[in-house]
Scaffold this active site. Structure first.
Site, PDB file in Angstrom:
ATOM      1  N   GLU A  85       0.812  -1.223   0.000  1.00 41.48           N
ATOM      2  CA  GLU A  85       0.000   0.000   0.000  1.00 41.48           C
ATOM      3  C   GLU A  85       0.846   1.275   0.000  1.00 41.48           C
ATOM      4  O   GLU A  85       0.603   2.215   0.769  1.00 41.48           O
ATOM      5  CB  GLU A  85      -0.953  -0.008   1.205  1.00 41.48           C
ATOM      6  N   GLU A 100      -5.714  -8.299  -0.413  1.00 38.31           N
ATOM      7  CA  GLU A 100      -6.448  -7.943   0.804  1.00 38.31           C
ATOM      8  C   GLU A 100      -7.904  -7.713   0.414  1.00 38.31           C
ATOM      9  O   GLU A 100      -8.189  -6.852  -0.414  1.00 38.31           O
ATOM     10  CB  GLU A 100      -5.890  -6.681   1.484  1.00 38.31           C
TER      11      GLU A 100
END
Length: 504
Positions: free
Chosen positions: A173, A292
């Site tokens: 991320e 995710e």
């Protein structure tokens, strides 16, 4: 009652069912590792301190691969802290979750746990506070047989054979301002490309995942993927996608339609990757690692980390208790992932134990299955062969977020060798049952062998350690068959699996 129809034909194949679709995620966050996977005082603990009851549940869940050790945690992680004699490992502050990391569990312990659980380890490298050299050191430690400083250290630490980890995530991320070492797309894309090239010089056949956007709502979504792949297209295999969903402000109808957002997210990333491919005149395609995804009530108090001088070890964090509606959404998100199996080549339910997880534990005590455990486990167990492109004809209803949405969503998988067909379907209606007809004229020899549905008149029912079995997937006795197909009733807010096999 509403009525819907589905047409299935073996000629219309999306792609193979990929076992990596049923991956999960373990981060050093809250009680995922410590008192979740690892609890040395537990009666079932092995020599490494890992809970045997949790290993049994992981196997039952059908998890294929596990991403480790983060997540936000990895962007400040020094992997060397977690190897060697445990008594000599340093204790560190984890800035990502405002916690203390004892480093009792590290890469060697995790790999041993993965082997015991029968899952493929998927390793993430720190591209937040660290970079190329540290990634190479970890790769050498894990995958080189011996004769070098890092590989011989692994052997000295008790792992004579290489860990042979093939799939590696290049950071986590990195578009997120919350991320330690947050970077622009240009900065990250170049670092990811340089790291990938170096890792491939050591082991050319690695499967490498570049960081995509951490959510489709990010201001840079789309442009981030374009810039990152512009730098790294030739040296990575996959680009990541992350998405979490929850019921907001009592809007159950929109929540049940969350898979529409996942569909659009996947298709947008695929379009961007293919645009980069066209511009570069490349032949190979970049596919997705949806590493995710889950239901996560991020605004609840349990998602707020400690503050100030409080740096606890394994605090209670992100321990959402899931209800029946949450489980239906998890089942519908799996339908979306399977529907895009031509481009989604891996996925990770985040996370595995205690932290927004299908498995919960008490320190030293009981473990139990949350409601979300069941659609994942049954899909992982029975989806096999090929994913078929089906046609759904269903009534629509209004939602605040998505406008008109079909009441029914579904996907089918088919094994040509055995003739087995499995249909997974959700009823998104909050009030009405749906009479579903499945046209199976393309499968004249199929007969029903199992029909199960997860539903409850109270869609807010949640499992606990004291009661994890009152609401389970139950036989759906409405399923019936004639010469054209199958009829089954789908209750409101429900997930259903229908299995058929060929007659002799």
């Amino acid at each position: 009652m509403l009525f819907a129809g589905i047409t299935v034909d073996p000629a219309f194949v999306v792609g193979p069912v990929r076992r990596r679709t049923f991956g999960s995620f373990v981060e050093h966050l809250g009680r995922c590792v410590y008192s979740g996977l690892h609890d040395p005082g537990h009666p079932t603990a092995d020599a490494d301190g890992f809970r045997g009851d949790v290993v049994d549940l992981v196997r039952e869940l059908g998890v294929s691969a596990v991403r480790y050790p983060g997540g936000n945690f990895v962007s400040g992680y020094r992997w060397e802290d977690g190897v060697g004699a445990r008594a000599q490992r340093p204790t560190r502050l984890d800035l990502a979750w405002h916690s203390t990391e004892p480093n009792t569990v590290g890469v060697d312990e995790f790999v041993r746990w993965a082997r015991r659980a029968g899952v493929e380890p998927m390793m993430a490298v720190n591209l937040g506070t660290r970079g190329i050299q540290e990634a190479l050191d970890l790769l050498e430690y894990c995958n080189v047989r011996g004769g070098t400083a890092w590989s011989d250290l692994r052997r000295a630490n008790g792992a004579e054979e290489p860990h042979a980890i093939r799939m590696w995530c290049l950071g986590n991320e990195m578009d997120g301002p919350w991320q330690i070492g947050h970077k622009t797309a240009q900065e990250y894309g170049r670092l990811a490309a340089e790291t990938a090239r170096a890792m491939r010089q050591l082991q050319p056949d690695l499967e490498l995942v570049a960081c995509g956007s951490s959510g489709s709502g990010m201001p840079t979504f789309g442009e981030w993927e374009r810039v990152v792949l512009g730098e790294a297209y030739d040296v990575v295999d996959l680009i990541s996608a992350h998405a979490y969903y929850c019921e907001e402000d009592g809007d159950l109808a929109s929540f049940l339609a969350s898979a529409l957002d996942m569909d659009q997210f996947i298709e947008s990333v695929v379009a961007t990757a293919d645009a980069v491919r066209a511009a570069r005149k490349a032949t190979r395609r970049i596919n997705l690692s949806f590493d995710e995804w889950n239901v996560w009530y991020v605004k609840r108090a349990e998602s707020r980390p400690p503050t100030g001088d409080d740096w606890p070890i394994a605090p209670v964090l992100l321990e959402d208790r899931y209800n029946v509606a949450d489980a239906v959404v998890v089942g519908s998100l799996l339908i979306s992932l399977l529907r895009h199996t031509d481009r989604v080549h891996a996925a990770s339910l985040a996370q595995l134990v205690n932290v927004i997880a299908p498995i919960m534990t008490e320190p030293g005590g009981r473990s139990w299955r949350q409601t979300t455990f069941h659609p994942f486990a049954l899909t992982a167990r029975h989806a096999a062969g090929e994913v078929l492109r089906i046609v759904v004809d269903a009534p629509v209803h209004d939602t605040a977020r998505f406008g008109e949405v079909p009441a029914v969503d579904a996907v089918a998988t088919y094994e040509p060798d055995t003739g087995g067909l499995v249909l997974f379907a959700v009823n998104r209606s909050t009030t009405e049952p749906v009479g579903l007809t499945v046209d199976l004229r393309g499968f004249p020899r199929l007969r029903i062998v199992e029909a199960v549905t997860l539903a409850n008149p109270d869609h807010t029912w949640s499992a606990t350690a004291d009661d994890a079995t009152t609401v389970l997937p139950r036989p759906n006795t409405s399923a019936a068959q004639d010469e054209d197909g199958v009829r089954v009733e789908l209750p409101p807010v429900s997930w259903t699996m229908l299995r058929l096999d060929a007659t002799v």
